[in-house]
Design an enzyme around this catalytic site. Structure first.
Site, mmCIF file in Angstrom:
data_model
loop_
_atom_site.group_PDB
_atom_site.id
_atom_site.type_symbol
_atom_site.label_atom_id
_atom_site.label_comp_id
_atom_site.label_asym_id
_atom_site.label_seq_id
_atom_site.Cartn_x
_atom_site.Cartn_y
_atom_site.Cartn_z
ATOM 1 C CG HIS A 8 -5.852 1.609 5.302
ATOM 2 N ND1 HIS A 8 -5.440 2.512 6.255
ATOM 3 C CD2 HIS A 8 -4.790 0.800 5.061
ATOM 4 C CE1 HIS A 8 -4.178 2.245 6.570
ATOM 5 N NE2 HIS A 8 -3.759 1.215 5.859
ATOM 6 C CG ASN A 37 -1.720 1.215 1.416
ATOM 7 O OD1 ASN A 37 -1.811 2.030 0.502
ATOM 8 N ND2 ASN A 37 -2.330 1.358 2.589
ATOM 9 C CD1 TRP A 38 3.781 1.247 -2.673
ATOM 10 C CD2 TRP A 38 4.047 2.563 -4.483
ATOM 11 N NE1 TRP A 38 4.771 0.690 -3.461
ATOM 12 C CE2 TRP A 38 4.953 1.478 -4.574
ATOM 13 C CE3 TRP A 38 4.037 3.504 -5.498
ATOM 14 C CZ2 TRP A 38 5.833 1.329 -5.652
ATOM 15 C CZ3 TRP A 38 4.908 3.359 -6.564
ATOM 16 C CH2 TRP A 38 5.807 2.283 -6.643
ATOM 17 C CE LYS A 39 0.062 3.280 4.777
ATOM 18 N NZ LYS A 39 -0.025 3.400 6.209
ATOM 19 C CD GLU A 74 -3.016 5.258 6.911
ATOM 20 O OE1 GLU A 74 -3.015 5.402 5.678
ATOM 21 O OE2 GLU A 74 -2.060 4.761 7.540
ATOM 22 N N GLY A 97 2.743 -1.378 4.252
ATOM 23 C CA GLY A 97 2.761 0.044 3.940
ATOM 24 C C GLY A 97 4.168 0.514 3.619
ATOM 25 N N GLY A 98 4.813 1.153 4.591
ATOM 26 C CA GLY A 98 6.110 1.791 4.377
ATOM 27 C C GLY A 98 7.141 0.915 3.680
ATOM 28 N N GLY A 155 2.541 1.742 10.813
ATOM 29 C CA GLY A 155 3.531 2.813 10.716
ATOM 30 C C GLY A 155 4.237 3.140 12.011
HETATM 31 C C1 PEP Z 1 -0.806 -0.073 6.136
HETATM 32 O O1 PEP Z 1 -1.013 1.128 6.235
HETATM 33 O O2 PEP Z 1 -1.628 -0.791 5.528
HETATM 34 C C2 PEP Z 1 0.384 -0.620 6.754
HETATM 35 C C3 PEP Z 1 0.415 -1.893 7.026
HETATM 36 O O3 PEP Z 1 1.411 0.253 7.009
HETATM 37 P P1 PEP Z 1 2.878 -0.093 7.614
HETATM 38 O O4 PEP Z 1 3.334 -1.377 6.969
HETATM 39 O O5 PEP Z 1 3.716 1.069 7.225
HETATM 40 O O6 PEP Z 1 2.701 -0.267 9.074
#
Ligand code: PEP
Length: 247
Positions: free
Chosen positions: A95, A11-13, A97, A231-232, A171
């Site tokens: 999600h 997930n590049w957000k 967020e 994510g990151g 995150g």
């Molecule tokens: C996400 O936002 O879906 C996620 C898993 O982020 P991260 O891996 O950065 O915790």
């Protein structure tokens, strides 16, 4: 009923411009035939270009959200059909967020899932408890409640996955213990079987929240973990491939 095929989705957000396509190409180049299904969910502005860049590779492309309606006066929003038209085959919905930042309820998420299905997209539906809810001992009730409320009956017989993402792990570098992850994933599995019968056993349940190359193997081999939402660590091909190799 065969075990679900694992899915690892990045997930590049709200990250990524044209030059970031080089990372997607590097992920595609590093994939081996026997691995899980792998997807990148870039910002919508990159979906079409990424689809062109990855043509002929097994790397899938997903959106990060879609509207619950198919078209209309919704300035700034994107329909599921638009994502599919641009080259996406999956979409992340619910999600945390979006649940927290845009007040998306389970009902809204379920409506978005229905819209994704109408457009032929495979939903990845996210659920997860906050730290306060976990501390209060409510994690299982919150998560299974979100599963019941966010997955509409129309999913029966279709392809979809559920991502368990504890809000406090996203995150932050924090992760639940393997035992905690397994406890929640088993509860999600039981709920899926309650809702969809035998077909509920074939749904991949992904874990998400601070997955990185150093913890991926342990998490991905935990009971009832059928992949990861990352994510990151999905922004750099080397890290994302390091996670994929944890399978
Ligand atoms: C996400 O936002 O879906 C996620 C898993 O982020 P991260 O891996 O950065 O915790």
């Amino acid at each position: 009923m065969t075990a679900p095929q694992p899915l690892i989705a990045g997930n590049w957000k709200m990250n990524g411009l044209g030059p970031s396509l080089v990372e997607a190409r590097a992920v595609a180049a590093g994939l081996q035939a026997t691995m899980a299904r792998v997807a990148i969910c870039p910002p919508a502005t990159l979906i079409h270009r990424m689809a062109e860049a990855l043509a002929g590779t097994p790397l899938l492309i997903g959106g990060q959200d879609n509207h619950w309606d198919d078209a209309g006066a919704f300035t700034g929003d994107l329909s599921a059909a638009m994502l599919a038209d641009a080259g996406a085959s999956l979409v992340i919905l619910g999600h945390s967020e979006r649940r927290a930042g845009y007040r998306e309820t389970d009902e809204v998420v379920a409506a978005k899932v229905r819209a994704a299905l109408r457009a032929g997209l495979e939903p990845i539906v996210c659920v997860g408890e906050t730290l306060e809810q976990r501390k209060a001992g409510d994690a299982l009730a919150v998560v299974t409640g979100q599963v019941r409320g966010s997955l509409p009956a129309e999913l029966a017989g279709g392809a979809f996955s559920v991502a368990y993402e504890p809000v406090w792990a996203i995150g932050t570098g924090l992760t639940p213990t393997t035992i905690e992850i397994e406890e929640v994933h088993r509860a999600i599995r039981a709920t899926l079987v309650e809702m969809f019968g035998e077909a509920g056993k074939a749904v991949a349940i992904l874990y998400g929240g601070s997955v990185k190359p150093s913890n991926a193997a342990e998490i991905l081999h935990a009971d009832e973990v059928g992949g990861a939402l990352v994510g990151g660590a999905s922004l750099k091909a080397e890290d994302f491939l390091g996670i994929i190799r944890g399978l």
